[in-house]
Design an enzyme around this catalytic site. Structure first.
Site, PDB file in Angstrom:
ATOM      1  N   GLY A   1       0.825  -1.198   0.000  1.00 34.00           N
ATOM      2  CA  GLY A   1       0.000   0.000   0.000  1.00 34.00           C
ATOM      3  C   GLY A   1       0.857   1.245   0.000  1.00 34.00           C
ATOM      4  O   GLY A   1       2.083   1.178   0.148  1.00 34.00           O
TER       5      GLY A   1
ATOM      6  N   LYS B   1       1.062  -0.064   7.522  1.00 35.72           N
ATOM      7  CA  LYS B   1       1.497  -1.446   7.299  1.00 35.72           C
ATOM      8  C   LYS B   1       2.341  -1.954   8.475  1.00 35.72           C
ATOM      9  O   LYS B   1       2.115  -3.054   8.978  1.00 35.72           O
ATOM     10  CB  LYS B   1       2.295  -1.528   5.994  1.00 35.72           C
ATOM     11  CG  LYS B   1       1.502  -1.136   4.754  1.00 35.72           C
ATOM     12  CD  LYS B   1       2.298  -1.298   3.490  1.00 35.72           C
ATOM     13  CE  LYS B   1       3.431  -0.309   3.399  1.00 35.72           C
ATOM     14  NZ  LYS B   1       2.962   1.100   3.280  1.00 35.72           N
ATOM     15  N   THR B   2       3.295  -1.164   8.913  1.00 36.66           N
ATOM     16  CA  THR B   2       4.142  -1.576  10.042  1.00 36.66           C
ATOM     17  C   THR B   2       3.325  -1.664  11.318  1.00 36.66           C
ATOM     18  O   THR B   2       3.496  -2.589  12.126  1.00 36.66           O
ATOM     19  CB  THR B   2       5.299  -0.581  10.215  1.00 36.66           C
ATOM     20  OG1 THR B   2       6.025  -0.482   8.986  1.00 36.66           O
ATOM     21  CG2 THR B   2       6.235  -1.030  11.319  1.00 36.66           C
TER      22      THR B   2
ATOM     23  N   GLY C   1       2.553   5.380   4.706  1.00 31.91           N
ATOM     24  CA  GLY C   1       1.781   5.999   5.776  1.00 31.91           C
ATOM     25  C   GLY C   1       0.417   5.406   6.033  1.00 31.91           C
ATOM     26  O   GLY C   1      -0.364   5.959   6.811  1.00 31.91           O
ATOM     27  N   THR C   2       0.091   4.273   5.396  1.00 24.31           N
ATOM     28  CA  THR C   2      -1.236   3.686   5.581  1.00 24.31           C
ATOM     29  C   THR C   2      -1.320   2.739   6.771  1.00 24.31           C
ATOM     30  O   THR C   2      -2.401   2.239   7.080  1.00 24.31           O
ATOM     31  CB  THR C   2      -1.669   2.937   4.315  1.00 24.31           C
ATOM     32  OG1 THR C   2      -0.631   2.013   3.936  1.00 24.31           O
ATOM     33  CG2 THR C   2      -1.896   3.907   3.172  1.00 24.31           C
TER      34      THR C   2
ATOM     35  N   HIS D   1      -4.211  36.268 -10.670  1.00 21.44           N
ATOM     36  CA  HIS D   1      -3.885  34.894 -11.079  1.00 21.44           C
ATOM     37  C   HIS D   1      -4.732  33.890 -10.304  1.00 21.44           C
ATOM     38  O   HIS D   1      -5.372  33.008 -10.898  1.00 21.44           O
ATOM     39  CB  HIS D   1      -2.392  34.650 -10.837  1.00 21.44           C
ATOM     40  CG  HIS D   1      -1.916  33.294 -11.265  1.00 21.44           C
ATOM     41  ND1 HIS D   1      -1.193  33.073 -12.414  1.00 21.44           N
ATOM     42  CD2 HIS D   1      -2.061  32.061 -10.691  1.00 21.44           C
ATOM     43  CE1 HIS D   1      -0.919  31.784 -12.529  1.00 21.44           C
ATOM     44  NE2 HIS D   1      -1.426  31.158 -11.488  1.00 21.44           N
ATOM     45  N   GLU D   2      -4.757  34.026  -8.975  1.00 24.79           N
ATOM     46  CA  GLU D   2      -5.507  33.066  -8.161  1.00 24.79           C
ATOM     47  C   GLU D   2      -7.010  33.243  -8.349  1.00 24.79           C
ATOM     48  O   GLU D   2      -7.765  32.263  -8.317  1.00 24.79           O
ATOM     49  CB  GLU D   2      -5.134  33.225  -6.680  1.00 24.79           C
ATOM     50  CG  GLU D   2      -3.654  33.050  -6.372  1.00 24.79           C
ATOM     51  CD  GLU D   2      -3.107  31.718  -6.837  1.00 24.79           C
ATOM     52  OE1 GLU D   2      -3.874  30.746  -6.925  1.00 24.79           O
ATOM     53  OE2 GLU D   2      -1.897  31.650  -7.141  1.00 24.79           O
TER      54      GLU D   2
ATOM     55  N   ASP E   1       1.510  25.415 -12.947  1.00 20.52           N
ATOM     56  CA  ASP E   1       0.218  25.073 -13.546  1.00 20.52           C
ATOM     57  C   ASP E   1       0.407  24.346 -14.874  1.00 20.52           C
ATOM     58  O   ASP E   1      -0.285  23.350 -15.160  1.00 20.52           O
ATOM     59  CB  ASP E   1      -0.605  26.347 -13.771  1.00 20.52           C
ATOM     60  CG  ASP E   1      -0.878  27.092 -12.470  1.00 20.52           C
ATOM     61  OD1 ASP E   1      -0.889  26.434 -11.414  1.00 20.52           O
ATOM     62  OD2 ASP E   1      -1.060  28.317 -12.517  1.00 20.52           O
TER      63      ASP E   1
END
Length: 641
Positions: free
Chosen positions: A191, A197-198, A194-195, A413-414, A491
């Site tokens: 996976g 697993k450990t 950071g999901t 721009h934003e 962008d």
């Protein structure tokens, strides 16, 4: 082996001390020294009747006192003694048996000591030094280091169910063996990073109550050929002694990559280590009671022999959590955090799509730190919103000095991004727009989806490309083609990547067709090992990518031209308030004023968990007061005509 090495070091040191003591101490304590001149006077006076010479010292007795003097290599000494009738006795130079042995062993001991020192430095602390070259670096974790159970793991219920069977077998193996069933020998957890697993592997050991060995895939491979294979053998020997047990190999792709793909061909150290691992997992000798759990986020590079049944029988996917999983994970990590009455974990979960378990843990921690900075005793919803903004957009850089012309360009721009995104129905809702520098960006517009997305449609991608090019379109309209800036570089890169994926991988171009060109097109993946394509095909691919980006830019130009009044309002609103949330953007575009009292209320949107307060006001009371003063002055100076 570490104790044996320390013992050898102290023995060598003791031998050296004894040798030095014998060399410089001698037996001088049993006799008194006498100057050589006084010795000659006593010889001339007839006071000395006999002497014993050992080549270096001359021993004699005077008035029942044992004395000695140092012989200065006087060639006339023997003649003088004979003339005076002194009895001369020769004896070997004084040296104890122990000293002789130590002196003879000293060179060898020094060589061994230096060899041990340099081999220990070369191998490192964890490798067992010179005497433990092939020893395993696997560590045995105990409950003292923090017991983890399935209650501490949330958001990955399917993965937990897959592994609960392994736990049940370790607790009650007869339940399965009575029916002829065999527990899987290995489970591969795959996976994104950071999901959990450990954490999931540690939870298996905590639930089963068995020894848990952990090692990283990189700990096997060294520069010396054969060391990795030896460590694999030693690791399984340790596991057999503690069976039943769990052997966890983290980042197994470091040692389990496909054979023949490296620079060393089939004879390098990594491949020998992998071969030994394959034999130990499923060879002639079975390893009963040893369950191997491995974790990786690169399953595609693993050797096929490692993934076959009999080695890793189960391949458990550990994905990023959905909204229910995120809510559970937030509940786990906020157990010890005093939450305020307005905190709703479900709303926070809805506002954090795509977050992994580690990112959610970081979110809770950042919220707690923000509350502590402001002097609160509870973590409020505002703290979670500020923490989420920091994670998504980066920390604010209000101290950065920028010219007013640059700030105005960033605002337009934003505003172009936001207006185009709000005009296209398939774009994600605009979460926040800001012209405050965050991270490496001078400004930012962030969109968050309402729900978790699995599939993305072609028209959605085309509309997102148009929104991405909205900033460039805004500069073209406002300043002209000759005055556009490089602010649209990011962008353009993002839009190009989306367009290439549509053409090369997802078959969303009628001219290119439904063929995966990603592997062959070196400009996309950098991998030229696959099939090749003709120059005509490459030209067609690039023309289609350019068409998609150009169409997105044209759509953005059309939208901003049609909604120029709303775009101007939003740009001026950003110049006035610096940061606007989703609802505030709608009000500014409609020409409505932002009421000051409403701006100070800490209400939360039911969909996106966005506070309705203007983000310009900071959490700290002093900073908020100063910010309001600055806003008031900015309103007078920058209010649009």
């Amino acid at each position: 082996m570490g104790n044996a090495r320390n013992l050898a070091f102290w023995l060598v040191l003791l031998m050296m001390v004894l040798v030095v003591f014998q060399m410089f101490g001698g037996n001088s304590s049993s006799s008194d020294s006498l100057p050589y001149s006084d010795f000659l006077e006593r010889v001339e006076g007839g006071e000395i009747q006999s002497v014993a010479v050992d080549g270096e010292k001359v021993f004699f007795s005077v008035d029942n006192n044992n004395l000695y003097t140092i012989n200065p290599n006087d060639s006339n000494l023997i003649e003088r003694l004979i003339e005076k009738g002194v009895n001369i006795e020769g004896q070997p130079q004084e040296q104890s048996t122990l000293t002789s042995i130590l002196l003879s062993l000293l060179p060898f001991a020094l060589i061994v000591g230096v060899w041990i020192f340099f081999m220990n430095r070369m191998q490192g602390k964890g490798g067992g030094g010179a005497m433990g070259f092939g020893k395993s670096r696997a560590k045995l974790l105990t409950e003292k280091q923090g017991k983890v159970t399935f209650d501490d793991v949330a958001g990955i219920d399917e993965a937990k169910e897959e592994l609960e069977e392994i736990v049940e077998f370790l607790r009650n193996p007869q339940k399965y063996s009575a029916l002829g069933g065999k527990i899987p020998k290995g489970a591969l957890l795959e996976g994104p990073p950071g999901t959990g697993k450990t954490l999931l592997a540690r939870a298996i050991a905590g639930e089963a109550g068995v020894p848990f060995f952990t090692i990283s895939g990189s700990d096997f491979v060294e520069m010396f050929v054969g060391v990795g294979a030896s460590r694999v053998r030693d690791m399984f020997e340790q596991a057999k002694k503690n069976a039943p047990c769990i052997l966890f190999i983290d980042e197994i792709d470091a040692v389990g990559r496909s054979r023949g793909s490296g620079y060393g061909g089939g004879n390098d150290e990594r491949e020998q280590t992998l071969n030994q691992l394959l034999v130990e997992m499923d060879g002639f000798e079975s390893n009963e009671g040893i369950i191997i759990v491995a974790a990786t986020n690169r399953r595609d590079v693993l050797d096929p022999a490692l993934l076959r049944p009999g080695r890793f029988d189960r391949q458990v996917t550990v994905p990023n959590p959905d909204i229910k999983g995120r809510e559970k994970i937030l509940g786990v990590h906020s157990r010890k955090v005093p939450l305020g009455p307005n905190v709703d974990l479900r709303i926070i979960a809805r506002g954090t799509p795509g977050f992994s378990g580690a990112e959610l843990a970081n979110l809770v921690n950042e919220a707690a730190l923000n509350a502590a900075r402001t002097g609160r005793r509870q973590v409020m919803m505002e703290d979670f919103n500020n923490a989420r903004d920091k994670i998504i957009m980066g920390a604010e850089r209000r101290s950065k000095v920028r010219a007013q012309e640059l700030i105005e360009r960033v605002a337009y721009h934003e505003a172009g991004h936001a207006v185009v995104g709000l005009s296209l129905p398939k774009c994600d809702p605009v979460y926040k727009a800001t012209i405050i520098a965050r991270g490496f960006a001078e400004g930012m517009v962030v969109s968050l989806p309402d729900t978790d997305r699995v599939l993305t449609l072609k028209d959605e991608l085309e509309q997102k490309i148009a929104m991405t090019m909205g900033g460039k379109a805004a500069e073209l309209i406002k300043y002209g083609e000759d005055a556009v800036s490089n602010g649209a570089g990011g962008d353009i890169q993002q839009a190009s990547a989306s367009a290439r994926a549509m053409v090369l991988r997802w078959g969303m171009s009628d001219k290119v067709g439904n063929i995966d060109y990603a592997e062959a097109h070196s400009g996309y993946s950098g991998n030229t090992a696959g099939f090749s394509v003709s120059a005509q095909t490459k030209e067609l691919i690039e023309s289609e990518v350019k068409r998609l980006v150009d169409e997105g830019l044209e759509r953005a130009l059309q939208i901003l031209t049609e909604r120029k009044v709303e775009w101007e309002r939003l740009a001026q609103g950003l110049l006035e308030y610096e940061t606007l949330t989703g609802e505030e953007i709608d009000k500014v575009m409609k020409g409505e004023s932002l009421d000051a009292e409403e701006a100070e209320e800490e209400t939360v949107s039911s969909v996106t968990a966005i506070p309705k307060t203007r983000a310009k006001a900071k959490a700290e009371p002093e900073a908020a007061e100063q910010s309001e003063k600055e806003t008031s002055s900015d309103k007078d100076e920058d209010k649009p005509e």
